[in-house]
Write a protein that holds these residues in place. Structure first.
Motif, PDB file in Angstrom:
ATOM      1  N   GLU A 243       0.846  -1.193   0.000  1.00  0.00           N
ATOM      2  CA  GLU A 243       0.000   0.000   0.000  1.00  0.00           C
ATOM      3  C   GLU A 243       0.885   1.248   0.000  1.00  0.00           C
ATOM      4  OE1 GLU A 243      -3.528   0.316   0.114  1.00  0.00           O
ATOM      5  OE2 GLU A 243      -3.183  -1.714  -0.655  1.00  0.00           O
ATOM      6  N   PRO A 244       0.440   2.305  -0.685  1.00  0.00           N
ATOM      7  CA  PRO A 244       1.217   3.551  -0.647  1.00  0.00           C
ATOM      8  C   PRO A 244       1.199   4.132   0.766  1.00  0.00           C
ATOM      9  CG  PRO A 244      -0.933   3.924  -1.657  1.00  0.00           C
ATOM     10  CD  PRO A 244      -0.803   2.438  -1.467  1.00  0.00           C
ATOM     11  N   SER A 245       2.220   4.910   1.075  1.00  0.00           N
ATOM     12  CA  SER A 245       2.311   5.527   2.402  1.00  0.00           C
ATOM     13  C   SER A 245       1.098   6.426   2.675  1.00  0.00           C
ATOM     14  CB  SER A 245       3.587   6.372   2.487  1.00  0.00           C
ATOM     15  OG  SER A 245       3.435   7.367   3.473  1.00  0.00           O
TER      16      SER A 245
ATOM     17  N   ASP B 239      11.704  11.809  11.790  1.00  0.00           N
ATOM     18  CA  ASP B 239      11.197  11.987  13.156  1.00  0.00           C
ATOM     19  C   ASP B 239      11.030  10.659  13.893  1.00  0.00           C
ATOM     20  OD1 ASP B 239      11.095  14.691  12.743  1.00  0.00           O
ATOM     21  OD2 ASP B 239       8.923  14.811  12.502  1.00  0.00           O
ATOM     22  N   GLY B 240      11.228   9.541  13.187  1.00  0.00           N
ATOM     23  CA  GLY B 240      11.051   8.243  13.823  1.00  0.00           C
ATOM     24  C   GLY B 240       9.581   7.850  13.949  1.00  0.00           C
ATOM     25  N   GLU B 241       8.712   8.561  13.233  1.00  0.00           N
ATOM     26  CA  GLU B 241       7.276   8.263  13.335  1.00  0.00           C
ATOM     27  C   GLU B 241       6.795   7.324  12.236  1.00  0.00           C
ATOM     28  OE1 GLU B 241       5.532  12.115  13.348  1.00  0.00           O
ATOM     29  OE2 GLU B 241       6.265  12.561  15.372  1.00  0.00           O
ATOM     30  N   PHE B 242       7.631   7.112  11.227  1.00  0.00           N
ATOM     31  CA  PHE B 242       7.240   6.269  10.092  1.00  0.00           C
ATOM     32  C   PHE B 242       8.440   5.380   9.773  1.00  0.00           C
ATOM     33  CE2 PHE B 242       6.951   6.464   5.170  1.00  0.00           C
ATOM     34  CZ  PHE B 242       6.466   5.176   5.111  1.00  0.00           C
ATOM     35  N   ASN B 243       8.330   4.100  10.154  1.00  0.00           N
ATOM     36  CA  ASN B 243       9.424   3.162   9.935  1.00  0.00           C
ATOM     37  C   ASN B 243       9.294   2.564   8.527  1.00  0.00           C
ATOM     38  OD1 ASN B 243      11.258   1.060   9.913  1.00  0.00           O
ATOM     39  ND2 ASN B 243      10.962   0.585  12.082  1.00  0.00           N
ATOM     40  N   TYR B 244       9.792   3.298   7.545  1.00  0.00           N
ATOM     41  CA  TYR B 244       9.603   2.879   6.154  1.00  0.00           C
ATOM     42  C   TYR B 244      10.315   1.565   5.871  1.00  0.00           C
ATOM     43  CZ  TYR B 244      14.303   4.533   4.846  1.00  0.00           C
ATOM     44  OH  TYR B 244      15.656   4.698   4.732  1.00  0.00           O
ATOM     45  N   ILE B 245      11.383   1.298   6.605  1.00  0.00           N
ATOM     46  CA  ILE B 245      12.129   0.067   6.351  1.00  0.00           C
ATOM     47  C   ILE B 245      11.318  -1.146   6.806  1.00  0.00           C
ATOM     48  CG2 ILE B 245      14.238  -1.200   6.916  1.00  0.00           C
ATOM     49  CD1 ILE B 245      15.635   1.566   7.061  1.00  0.00           C
ATOM     50  N   GLU B 246      10.639  -1.018   7.946  1.00  0.00           N
ATOM     51  CA  GLU B 246       9.797  -2.113   8.416  1.00  0.00           C
ATOM     52  C   GLU B 246       8.722  -2.443   7.373  1.00  0.00           C
ATOM     53  OE1 GLU B 246      10.522  -3.934  11.065  1.00  0.00           O
ATOM     54  OE2 GLU B 246       8.898  -5.230  10.354  1.00  0.00           O
ATOM     55  N   SER B 247       8.153  -1.387   6.726  1.00  0.00           N
ATOM     56  CA  SER B 247       7.096  -1.632   5.729  1.00  0.00           C
ATOM     57  C   SER B 247       7.602  -2.492   4.583  1.00  0.00           C
ATOM     58  CB  SER B 247       6.582  -0.319   5.130  1.00  0.00           C
ATOM     59  OG  SER B 247       6.482   0.681   6.095  1.00  0.00           O
ATOM     60  N   VAL B 248       8.802  -2.196   4.083  1.00  0.00           N
ATOM     61  CA  VAL B 248       9.265  -2.888   2.879  1.00  0.00           C
ATOM     62  C   VAL B 248       9.988  -4.209   3.175  1.00  0.00           C
ATOM     63  CG1 VAL B 248       9.324  -0.902   1.340  1.00  0.00           C
ATOM     64  CG2 VAL B 248      11.306  -1.366   2.797  1.00  0.00           C
TER      65      VAL B 248
ATOM     66  N   ASP C 184      19.965  -3.899  10.441  1.00  0.00           N
ATOM     67  CA  ASP C 184      18.814  -3.045  10.747  1.00  0.00           C
ATOM     68  C   ASP C 184      19.229  -1.581  10.708  1.00  0.00           C
ATOM     69  OD1 ASP C 184      16.573  -1.790  11.595  1.00  0.00           O
ATOM     70  OD2 ASP C 184      16.683  -2.498  13.667  1.00  0.00           O
ATOM     71  N   ARG C 185      18.791  -0.886   9.664  1.00  0.00           N
ATOM     72  CA  ARG C 185      19.146   0.533   9.543  1.00  0.00           C
ATOM     73  C   ARG C 185      17.920   1.420   9.745  1.00  0.00           C
ATOM     74  NH1 ARG C 185      21.697  -0.381   3.808  1.00  0.00           N
ATOM     75  NH2 ARG C 185      23.319  -1.911   4.280  1.00  0.00           N
ATOM     76  N   SER C 186      16.993   0.937  10.559  1.00  0.00           N
ATOM     77  CA  SER C 186      15.701   1.613  10.622  1.00  0.00           C
ATOM     78  C   SER C 186      15.641   2.753  11.633  1.00  0.00           C
ATOM     79  CB  SER C 186      14.609   0.594  10.919  1.00  0.00           C
ATOM     80  OG  SER C 186      14.790   0.055  12.211  1.00  0.00           O
ATOM     81  N   VAL C 187      16.689   2.963  12.422  1.00  0.00           N
ATOM     82  CA  VAL C 187      16.616   4.031  13.430  1.00  0.00           C
ATOM     83  C   VAL C 187      17.285   5.307  12.909  1.00  0.00           C
ATOM     84  CG1 VAL C 187      17.069   4.649  15.836  1.00  0.00           C
ATOM     85  CG2 VAL C 187      16.754   2.235  15.195  1.00  0.00           C
ATOM     86  N   PRO C 188      16.500   6.389  12.751  1.00  0.00           N
ATOM     87  CA  PRO C 188      17.067   7.615  12.174  1.00  0.00           C
ATOM     88  C   PRO C 188      18.199   8.167  13.018  1.00  0.00           C
ATOM     89  CG  PRO C 188      14.858   8.008  13.080  1.00  0.00           C
ATOM     90  CD  PRO C 188      15.078   6.529  13.079  1.00  0.00           C
ATOM     91  N   PHE C 189      19.205   8.664  12.340  1.00  0.00           N
ATOM     92  CA  PHE C 189      20.368   9.317  12.984  1.00  0.00           C
ATOM     93  C   PHE C 189      21.209   8.344  13.822  1.00  0.00           C
ATOM     94  CE2 PHE C 189      17.058  12.600  12.468  1.00  0.00           C
ATOM     95  CZ  PHE C 189      17.723  13.462  11.614  1.00  0.00           C
ATOM     96  N   GLN C 190      20.963   7.031  13.684  1.00  0.00           N
ATOM     97  CA  GLN C 190      21.758   6.037  14.406  1.00  0.00           C
ATOM     98  C   GLN C 190      22.386   5.080  13.401  1.00  0.00           C
ATOM     99  OE1 GLN C 190      22.292   5.927  17.665  1.00  0.00           O
ATOM    100  NE2 GLN C 190      21.018   7.756  17.928  1.00  0.00           N
ATOM    101  N   PRO C 191      23.658   4.700  13.592  1.00  0.00           N
ATOM    102  CA  PRO C 191      24.242   3.694  12.713  1.00  0.00           C
ATOM    103  C   PRO C 191      23.573   2.342  12.946  1.00  0.00           C
ATOM    104  CG  PRO C 191      25.746   4.223  14.517  1.00  0.00           C
ATOM    105  CD  PRO C 191      24.580   5.150  14.640  1.00  0.00           C
ATOM    106  N   PRO C 192      23.677   1.383  12.028  1.00  0.00           N
ATOM    107  CA  PRO C 192      24.343   1.525  10.727  1.00  0.00           C
ATOM    108  C   PRO C 192      23.511   2.323   9.725  1.00  0.00           C
ATOM    109  CG  PRO C 192      23.328  -0.646  10.910  1.00  0.00           C
ATOM    110  CD  PRO C 192      23.118   0.030  12.230  1.00  0.00           C
ATOM    111  N   PHE C 193      24.217   2.928   8.728  1.00  0.00           N
ATOM    112  CA  PHE C 193      23.579   3.733   7.697  1.00  0.00           C
ATOM    113  C   PHE C 193      23.721   3.062   6.322  1.00  0.00           C
ATOM    114  CE2 PHE C 193      25.028   6.741  10.982  1.00  0.00           C
ATOM    115  CZ  PHE C 193      23.836   7.370  11.274  1.00  0.00           C
TER     116      PHE C 193
END
Lengths: 437, 437
Positions: free
Chosen positions: A59-61, A329-338, A233-242
């Protein structure tokens, strides 16, 4: 489906689609293959395991959709979008790049494009035009065939080699063979790679970056599948790994970031180009001669990009702004979706292996290749063309690697359109196939 | 404002915008002029009579907005739009063309583009590539400067002449001078004309069409201001009078139709290309050599247009469909909506004439030029550059005709951003100006 499809019927549908017979399916375009498969599905009532299209299957965001709905109520549909992009988008894109790639690209060096298709077209043409003495693109293959079509349309010469045979310490010397001529204006690759899903690592990207600086060549880094290497797991913004990137190792880079796959937003054609500040501000003789102004950023945006579409659909710019912001902002975990694509790839590859198929690009340096949006598969010593020409009768579709610049034989499968209920059916069909061949 | 603006302040703002002084305003880009004027407005608190931008000044069509809002709820934001365009759009665009131009273009010969900017880029490149022995574009000027920028970006040679001096029976012989060389691949004009608002009539279009057939040259007809010649009422669908068109007189045509001005929908970047069926189906050696397939329609759509943006924003296609349909159904009188531009032009021109200004392109063959989106004006024997360099101190902005290929001196004014409350102010400022010069 307990036996292969009727040969006459399939051949008739191929012919109706402008081919001479099903054997031509192996070197047709994706679009024609899609059309043939859809027609067979209609005629037989059988549902294919469709793996030929690289389209989002989720589904689209919602965040993007809601932002567009709000934006269109403000009357902006009447107003030309600024060619540079709306300020909020540039700001949030810069922040998103910091959050998930950990590099600093100033707002001014970011510009929206009508999908990364327009982004690549623009970047390739800019790299061709910026210097009078070099005009060639080096593709680190396998790759997306349409980027080579863009070169063909623009009459840009290009070279390519299959990176899989030159990983790690072999990569530098191989690239240098091409750069030494002095004719290469830019190198292009996608990471993760379409179609093989190989991922260049930081060591390799350092090599590419250092050579880009040494030979003064621009690197166009296509990040269509940003952070979709699910092995970490690169899903946390501003935290490694990138996301690994060449941008850490050279100032000669252009990144293409698209909302199509990471936010499942392909329909609205939203993407951005991010240019390193050093490159953005540089002056080039080719631009000076053509446009009376040698500035890279201004030439790319105001001369080339502007005349391609006079900007990007206004509401889509608000959708991208909202999606980038929510992700940072950490409010939308786009990596988890895909991640769903990775789960599907794992299941499908397991079924393939169980039925005598193999993974064509199976290694990623010393690791197994990851599970994601695309995977590659082959059968015994069949060429990609032979394989699709046979699989088509078994209700399975995918595209030959031939068109991608691959040095290997096989097919590219995309996991996006496969649903849970099809795994058993796939297993059954592949069993039937392996019994017959 | 009872006296001209402070010269030092205006000059400082010009310099801050990358110019050497206000004198350079005369040959800068529209974008830079817009930026200078906005900065002066902020610095002085004075509101300009802004006539430099050719942007819609009305509310966007509600029908389009509602269609987009409905469409985005169906999940299509995730799905790549078919490159050919959605079926409904092709069907309604064909019907709209029948209703308001009275020509027949089959659905298959219509394809959506990201604004007519992408439409013109695509059409110009296709015309350059289709034959190996001719590559030149002939512009019937004055015209939209960015279409020449497109040629520059694509390295397409072009020629041009100012049509105003060759109206009616003089037009044929003049065009033939250029076509006789055999180098011209296509002719391009807009009708009504940007910037002069002259309108080529059916007699002239017959001449152009017959020559296009005789010399086998494609005509690119830019209908950005479709039926905005308000001297006759063309607002009733499927009833004469219709938009004059070259399509009645030759089979060698490509039309560009944009939602930007006629539906005040510029922000969403929606337009279509309509190609005559005869041309669409023709085979050309240049395409055969480049793409292995000489078919005009397929080459233009699948080879060129596809690699520019992979299609047009999905929801925007539904907006265009709805607006075309409502107009053809007689439920949305789009011409009535934009007639406001004509009313404004009449008022502004009257104020100009009263203060010693003249209309530069005042005649349309034996008629007065109509009142619409654009008009042209001059003052005594001042060049366009001189005039804008002086008017800028009087709170009035417009762009010099120089960049449009005009053979005449003066400025282009756009009526879209002028509001009712500004007429008295305009009169006052022009009085001040004519007192000083």
């Amino acid at each position: 489906m307990n036996s292969p499809l009727n040969k006459e019927l399939v051949d008739a549908i191929c012919i109706a689609n402008g081919l001479r017979n099903a054997k031509e399916l192996g070197n047709t375009t994706i679009r024609q293959l899609v059309s043939v498969v859809s027609d067979i599905e209609r005629a037989t009532g059988e549902r294919y395991v469709r793996m030929e299209m690289g389209v989002p299957g989720l589904e689209p965001s919602k965040i993007g959709i809601e932002a567009e709905q709000r934006a269109i109520q403000t009357g902006i549909a009447a107003k030309y979008p600024a060619i540079m992009g709306i300020d909020e988008l540039k700001r949030e894109a810069s922040r998103f790049i910091k959050a998930f790639i950990n590099i600093d690209v100033p707002d001014k060096c970011i510009v929206p494009t009508v999908g990364s298709m327009q982004g690549a077209f623009t970047a390739l043409l800019a790299c061709k035009q910026m210097r009078d003495d070099r005009d060639t693109i080096l593709f680190l293959d396998p790759g997306f065939p349409v980027q080579k079509q863009q070169c063909q349309v623009m009459e840009i010469p290009y070279l390519s080699f299959d990176v899989a045979d030159y990983r790690d310490e072999k990569l530098g010397p191989k690239i240098e063979e091409y750069l030494r001529s002095g004719k290469v204006a830019a190198m292009l690759f996608s990471n993760p790679n379409n179609p093989s899903w190989m991922c260049l690592n930081e060591r390799e990207l350092r090599t590419i970056g250092e050579l880009a600086t040494k030979y003064d060549v621009v690197v166009i880094e296509d990040l269509a599948y940003l952070n979709m290497d699910f092995r970490e797991d690169r899903s946390v913004p501003f935290q490694p790994p990138f996301q690994p990137t060449v941008a850490r190792y050279t100032d000669n880079y252009v990144q293409l970031l698209s909302a199509s796959k990471i936010f499942s937003y392909a329909g609205q054609r939203g993407a951005i180009i991010a240019i390193s500040e050093g490159l953005f501000e540089r002056e080039f003789d080719g631009f000076e001669r053509r446009y009376g102004n040698g500035h890279f950023g201004r030439s790319l945006i105001h001369k080339i990009l502007y005349c391609l579409s006079a900007g990007v659909t206004h509401t889509v710019q608000y959708a991208m702004t909202a999606m980038f912001k929510a992700a940072s902002d950490g409010e939308f975990n786009y990596i988890e979706s895909v991640k769903e694509y990775g789960r599907r790839a794992q299941r499908v590859k397991e079924i393939m292996l169980r039925n005598g198929f193999h993974i064509v690009y199976d290694k990623d340096c010393d690791q197994e290749v990851g599970d994601g949006f695309f995977f590659t598969f082959g059968y015994k010593d069949m060429t990609g063309e032979m394989l699709i020409n046979k699989l088509i009768y078994y209700g399975i579709s995918a595209i030959p690697l031939g068109g991608t610049g691959s040095a290997r034989e096989g097919l590219r499968g995309c996991t996006s359109s496969i649903s849970e209920v099809q795994y058993d059916e796939l297993d059954k069909r592949l069993k039937l196939f392996s019994r017959d061949y």
